[in-house]
Design a protein around this motif. Sequence first.
Motif, mmCIF file in Angstrom:
data_model
loop_
_atom_site.group_PDB
_atom_site.id
_atom_site.type_symbol
_atom_site.label_atom_id
_atom_site.label_comp_id
_atom_site.label_asym_id
_atom_site.label_seq_id
_atom_site.Cartn_x
_atom_site.Cartn_y
_atom_site.Cartn_z
ATOM 1 N N SER A 2 2.097 3.372 -2.220
ATOM 2 C CA SER A 2 0.861 2.640 -1.966
ATOM 3 C C SER A 2 -0.326 3.578 -2.150
ATOM 4 C CB SER A 2 0.875 2.098 -0.539
ATOM 5 O OG SER A 2 0.660 3.158 0.360
ATOM 6 N N ASP A 5 -0.344 6.082 0.544
ATOM 7 C CA ASP A 5 0.566 7.223 0.383
ATOM 8 C C ASP A 5 0.024 8.222 -0.639
ATOM 9 O OD1 ASP A 5 2.536 6.395 2.223
ATOM 10 O OD2 ASP A 5 3.208 4.882 0.798
ATOM 11 N N LYS B 169 -0.473 -0.225 8.488
ATOM 12 C CA LYS B 169 -1.125 -1.450 8.011
ATOM 13 C C LYS B 169 -2.648 -1.359 8.159
ATOM 14 C CE LYS B 169 0.319 -5.637 8.885
ATOM 15 N NZ LYS B 169 0.901 -6.780 9.631
ATOM 16 N N LEU B 172 -4.079 1.162 5.648
ATOM 17 C CA LEU B 172 -4.062 0.628 4.290
ATOM 18 C C LEU B 172 -5.188 -0.384 4.107
ATOM 19 C CD1 LEU B 172 -2.585 0.800 1.644
ATOM 20 C CD2 LEU B 172 -0.940 -0.898 2.463
ATOM 21 N N GLN B 176 -8.283 -0.192 1.481
ATOM 22 C CA GLN B 176 -8.591 -1.232 0.487
ATOM 23 C C GLN B 176 -10.023 -1.724 0.647
ATOM 24 O OE1 GLN B 176 -5.224 -3.669 1.344
ATOM 25 N NE2 GLN B 176 -3.992 -2.768 -0.314
#
Lengths: 377, 214
Positions: A2, A5, B169, B172, B176
């Motif tokens: 991802s 990562d 989560k 991430l 984003q």
Amino acid sequence: MSPLDDLLDSAGRVPGIGPDGLRNARTALDTRIAVAVMQLNATADLGRKRASRWPGGGLSGWRGKALAGATAVAAAAAAALVTVIATPAQHAGAPAAVSPVPPVARIHVGFSAPATDATAAQLLDEAATAAGSQQGWPDARYWFAQSQNTNLLSGQGSYSSSWIARDGNGVGARAGAPIPEQATSVPRAKDGETAYPVIADGVPAFYGFSWAQLYALPVNDTAALESDLMSAGQITFGPKAPGLSGSWTGQEDLFELVMNLLSGTPASPALREALYKVAATIPGVTVKGTYTDSLGRTGTALRLGIMTMVIDPATGQFLDGLWAASPAAVNCSKVTGWCQAINPATGKIEKGVMLSGPSSTLLITQGPAAGLPKIAG
Amino acid sequence: MTGDSRSDGELLAGLPGQPELMGVLYERHAQAVFRYLGRRAGPAAAEDLLSEVFIAALSASSRVVAHDSGSALPWLYGIALNVLRRHFRQQPPAGGVTRDLGMDWDAVDDRLDALAERGRLRATLQDLSDSDRELLLLAAWENLTSAEAAAALGIGEVAARSRLHRARKRALAALQRLRGSAPGNSAPGNSAPGSSARASHSVTTTLYGGEKAS
């Protein structure tokens, strides 16, 4: 992978540690391990040694001894050299017994007529030649020194050992037990020794010189070495306090620094040779006679002012350094206690001249050590 | 020493009576602990602090039980974190910027050579609590399992697993959002090249300072 990562991966890439850093940290760790080991041992033992019984502590007692004849300013400077942290190893209420040490009374400590009619300069040159010209131990991990500290009046005493690492930190151990094995390669701490870490506190550990600085001194140029020593002496001893050491001269400072560097430092044979050569150039050094120390060893005593250097010219070995408490004391044949003598500075007879402190610190052995002490059993 | 065949568990069990076993653990784990320190404090501080970790471990060793995984590293990382926090506490406060007691973000940014990346990891992780962040980094950087990371931080394994999952989560999502709202290098791009990374931190703090639970 991802994007998270990927980001973590690129932010987490770091180089490893190099061999020097790895070794330095290991040395620092080893120091503490040795202390922990010896503390365990001391806890198991009676814990009868009170660290505070040894005023001054220090690397091997030499520094404290130097203070006996040095100025108050020098005392303050030298006290700043080493911080000794006493370990709280002793048990509350345990008797502070002192282990018996062979009494020194049976040995006549003092001077007798010189066994030679050679001059001081000749004897120092002989010692220089015997000291050798080897490069020494620039890369050794520790410098081990062991000395005997004896109260010459009571005959009681103790032994101390020190392992000083390249960065000046190290471990010291003291005990009242008889002299441990005189091995420098595998120093061995005995039951009942009290261990304490020696913290250099950023000050060069060996009389104003770091290990590396000792190896950077010009050993092939006596004049340059003398100049370096004198400037270091200014830093180490500071300006002289008036009164206490009125007879001191720059030459005596130099003589004392030579004595210090010959005792308990990792000076190479080549540097020892050069130091003896420097001492041979100092005017006014006289042969006092043959000196017998409290271990029964004999050596040739060379004197300048209030300081006496005891050496074995045939081997180049440095045995002892003596500091008289007053210029008058140098005229006495005894080493300690009280005597009556003419003070050369005043021309008057003085009574009650203390020749040196009532304690003696003899350098028994010194040498490079690969590691810290291992505990028997 | 490196050839010692005893397991970490055996060494840890023997430590209280044999402090010298710490030397074996050092030979085995010094590089990993150094990298742990280096990732969070930069290489120079890591070199200074490496011995402190093992020395601190020495005085703590009477209380140690071996981890189920058999590695002493989770325990050593836990000690290293305490050493780091003490180290950061002792640093002079940087002008106006709240000190982070677990991380030198300048040292992190020094490794993110692309200008666009500078400040990005901090922005990505800033919504996490200190221990959640450490949990995530122990897994990502030190390759610990969630159980090992839990041991390093002194939290339960089950809690660690779910917290690690949520932390990932959340990070991430933050990343984003960061890319979506600030394409290219605009997140730190308010600063001219060469300006301090700390300035870019304050920018991202303004942009992403709110609660970003996913």
